[in-house]
Design a protein around this motif. Sequence first.
Motif, PDB file in Angstrom:
ATOM      1  N   SER A 445      11.873  22.571 -12.713  1.00 36.58           N
ATOM      2  CA  SER A 445      12.455  24.127 -11.891  1.00 36.58           C
ATOM      3  C   SER A 445      14.213  23.952 -12.395  1.00 36.58           C
ATOM      4  CB  SER A 445      12.579  24.064 -10.461  1.00 36.58           C
ATOM      5  OG  SER A 445      13.126  22.915 -10.095  1.00 36.58           O
ATOM      6  N   ARG A 447      17.833  26.558 -11.810  1.00 33.53           N
ATOM      7  CA  ARG A 447      18.541  27.641 -11.361  1.00 33.53           C
ATOM      8  C   ARG A 447      20.032  27.931 -12.192  1.00 33.53           C
ATOM      9  NH1 ARG A 447      22.423  27.218  -8.185  1.00 33.53           N
ATOM     10  NH2 ARG A 447      21.516  25.073  -7.505  1.00 33.53           N
ATOM     11  N   ASP A 475      21.570  34.957  -9.019  1.00 36.19           N
ATOM     12  CA  ASP A 475      20.854  33.791  -9.523  1.00 36.19           C
ATOM     13  C   ASP A 475      19.795  34.027 -10.399  1.00 36.19           C
ATOM     14  OD1 ASP A 475      22.202  32.150  -7.455  1.00 36.19           O
ATOM     15  OD2 ASP A 475      20.812  32.921  -5.828  1.00 36.19           O
ATOM     16  N   ILE A 477      16.130  31.941 -11.697  1.00 39.81           N
ATOM     17  CA  ILE A 477      15.498  30.767 -11.210  1.00 39.81           C
ATOM     18  C   ILE A 477      14.415  30.835 -11.932  1.00 39.81           C
ATOM     19  CG2 ILE A 477      14.551  29.466  -9.279  1.00 39.81           C
ATOM     20  CD1 ILE A 477      16.436  31.137  -7.398  1.00 39.81           C
ATOM     21  N   ASN A 549      13.756  24.518  -2.999  1.00 39.23           N
ATOM     22  CA  ASN A 549      14.933  24.163  -2.234  1.00 39.23           C
ATOM     23  C   ASN A 549      15.445  22.786  -2.610  1.00 39.23           C
ATOM     24  OD1 ASN A 549      16.991  23.768  -0.704  1.00 39.23           O
ATOM     25  ND2 ASN A 549      15.963  24.541   1.458  1.00 39.23           N
ATOM     26  N   GLU A 550      16.124  22.624  -3.305  1.00 42.44           N
ATOM     27  CA  GLU A 550      16.487  20.962  -3.849  1.00 42.44           C
ATOM     28  C   GLU A 550      17.765  20.565  -3.088  1.00 42.44           C
ATOM     29  OE1 GLU A 550      14.525  18.689  -5.145  1.00 42.44           O
ATOM     30  OE2 GLU A 550      13.139  20.067  -6.362  1.00 42.44           O
ATOM     31  N   ASP A 572      20.421  26.677  -3.466  1.00 40.33           N
ATOM     32  CA  ASP A 572      19.199  27.008  -3.579  1.00 40.33           C
ATOM     33  C   ASP A 572      18.789  28.068  -2.400  1.00 40.33           C
ATOM     34  OD1 ASP A 572      18.750  25.674  -5.809  1.00 40.33           O
ATOM     35  OD2 ASP A 572      17.634  23.911  -5.020  1.00 40.33           O
ATOM     36  N   ARG A 573      19.401  28.095  -1.224  1.00 42.65           N
ATOM     37  CA  ARG A 573      19.233  28.993  -0.131  1.00 42.65           C
ATOM     38  C   ARG A 573      20.291  29.959  -0.328  1.00 42.65           C
ATOM     39  NH1 ARG A 573      15.344  28.902   3.808  1.00 42.65           N
ATOM     40  NH2 ARG A 573      16.007  30.938   4.025  1.00 42.65           N
TER      41      ARG A 573
END
Length: 792
Positions: A445, A447, A475, A477, A549-550, A572-573
């Motif tokens: 993944s 971003r 963003d 992703i 969500n890392e 990530d959020r």
Amino acid sequence: MKLVRGEDRKSLRLSCLLGATALACLAGLVVPPAPTFAQDTGGFGDTVSPNAQMLIEADTLIYDNERNTVTADGAVQIDYDGNRLVADRVIYDRSTNRLIAEGGVEIIDKDGNRITSDRIDVTDDFRDGFVEALRVETPDKTYFAANSAQREDGERTTFNQAVYTACEPCEDKPEKAPIWRIKGRKIVWDGKKKTVTFYGARFELFGMPIAYLPYFVTADPTVKRKSGFLIPSVSFSDYRGTGVKVPYYFALSPTYDLTVSPTYYANQGFMAEAEWRQRFNNGEYSITIAGISQRDPGAFPSSRVDSTVTRRGMVGTKGAFTINPRWTFGWDVLVQSDKNFSATYDIKGFDGAKSSEIFLTGLHDRNYFDLRAYRFFVQESRLDTHSLARSKQQPWVLPTFDYAKTLDEAVFGGELSFDINAQGIYREKLGTTSASRLPAPQGKSGRFTAETEWRRSFITLGGLVLTPSLSARGDGIFTNYSAATQAAISTLGPSDIRSSYQRYMATAGLEARWPILMMTDNSTHIIEPIAQIFVRPDEPYAGTLGIPNEDAQSFVFDATTLFERDKFSGYDRIEGGTRANLGIRYTGTVGDEWAFNALVGQSYHIAGVNSFATPDLVNAGAFSGLESDVSDYVAMVGFSGPHRISMSAGGRFDEKTFEMRRADVKAATQLGPLALTGRYTFIQAQSETDPVTSDTRTYGFDTDRHEVQAGASLKFAEYWKVFGSGTFDLQSSTLIKNTYGFSYDDECFTFRLFVEEKRNRTTKRLTRDFGFNIAFRTIGDFGSSTSDAAQF
């Protein structure tokens, strides 16, 4: 009678002889200041300047033609090129070409070294000489004494019945033995080989002999580095067995060196270890290599990875280089044969959980740049087949990038800043999942985030501070999940799994602060009501699962994050919806020693979708206190005062019942020789069961956490201290960790002995570790510890 250089021929002859005496004593007959194991050392003063002037003082000057001697008698003092010689009598025998200084001989060289002796006898070419009752004190407070010293061939000095220590003599009882000292039958200082050799060396501690070495060699004090053995160390382990490490240091160059540290373990055999270090003008690096062929892997429990391998090893390297005043490049990399080798064998700097990384960092004024690639390591003993094994769940981050810039010039009267963040993640194995969480998805993944913010403050006539702000963020992703990950996500709830996502967020905000100042004769108080509102659209893709969500998994809502525009901890959020934050802040001082601060407030979700009430792969907003339209109350209070007293408390409380959800209280003070610390922590269970589906939703702990920590140390004598600390779990009534011990610490010697106990909250299993450390100033330190032992 006072003789000054240049008065007559005889005075000149005597001046030259006495000046040379001072120089000879300083350069040839003094003892090295601090015999130590291989390490950096210093040397004595520089050569005498050819243009140096000399001043000689004495009560009487006697010329004896019958004996062919010249004698300066009574309060003789010679000052020459920053060096000073003082004696009761100085005699020069012109027949034998020998010069003798007698009675309270004291020499202070230009570096501050103080040498005292009862009698010095040298030839006038200073190749040979004899010193009686020699004593030396150096500026760094090291001391050396000998019954006699003899110099031969201008290069070798032999000290007989010598003593060395780095402890100052007792002022009240100077004849009392120091804390520690080394006595030697004979010590030879070889100026050609640049070595100091001890014969019959005996270590004494508090006047008692503790060790004996028939022979050892250390560095000449005139060289900065010298090859040789370092202080050995001992370790104890049920699985490895007793271990003895004997390092040897190779001083190969002023800029690089090598340390080889073979270790013998009673159960596992020999382990080879080496460290190479090299320094440059703009940085340094090191390489560590270690390896062992385990003799008895079965000594480890079969449940540990250590029992499954025989040949084990590692290579680790660290480095950092300053490219220029703004840029730094470096690395910290570990490669090993299995996931637990460095932790099992205590490879310094590479044991425990860590990350391997390569980085490039730039910092200048209000600009910041950071580019790095890294991989997390969890060095654990569990086999990979164990359900709780975590090592393969750790990601590769290739890369992560941060850039921040704040313009120096005002834009529309305000401050404009830019932030860029990017990351790429690869994970080899799907992490442990539950019915409501998937914190470690398998696959790839990435971003890319770009954000800008503008802020400007206005102060009204009434003191109201208004700060409008505008921000925009975008963003991009991408995801490439494994099939197992996609299946796991689908079971958690409504999913929207794509190969790419695009998110955008624009926010308009307004902050109002009204600081009110109140003052008395000895106090100042500021009460500041604060209100904020942020208007923005809903968070894209809120309510569906798919975006990883890392970096925003750890989330705590408290007084420190109340006024954050976006309260999530990472990129990530992203917070959406319209939200208002209200609070009151207080700061104050009373007199010169007391300071107080406090903050209380609440957050309100006004419109749109509440991001903290929507699910993600880790339930980051669940049980946060923000998932309802009216948040929990958050508060903090603290003060500091005399006697190093300080206290701080923070908490989160239910918005309806005021039930405590989270609390952290810390306090510390220093009452003379007694130091006290304490801490109480409470975290309410972050788990609930759906009454309809019976599914369990979890974010953190599934039970309440109540812990009390306390620590104390008491200095009961000038150099002695006892200490202890403990952590008690109120929920399970378990003393989960406690440490106690005592220490001695003065200017030349340190000793520390401790015991540490740990207990499992559930099984109550006890693990007890013992450790000690002894450090001798200028010599080195020696320590020991137990591990994997004393388990009950």
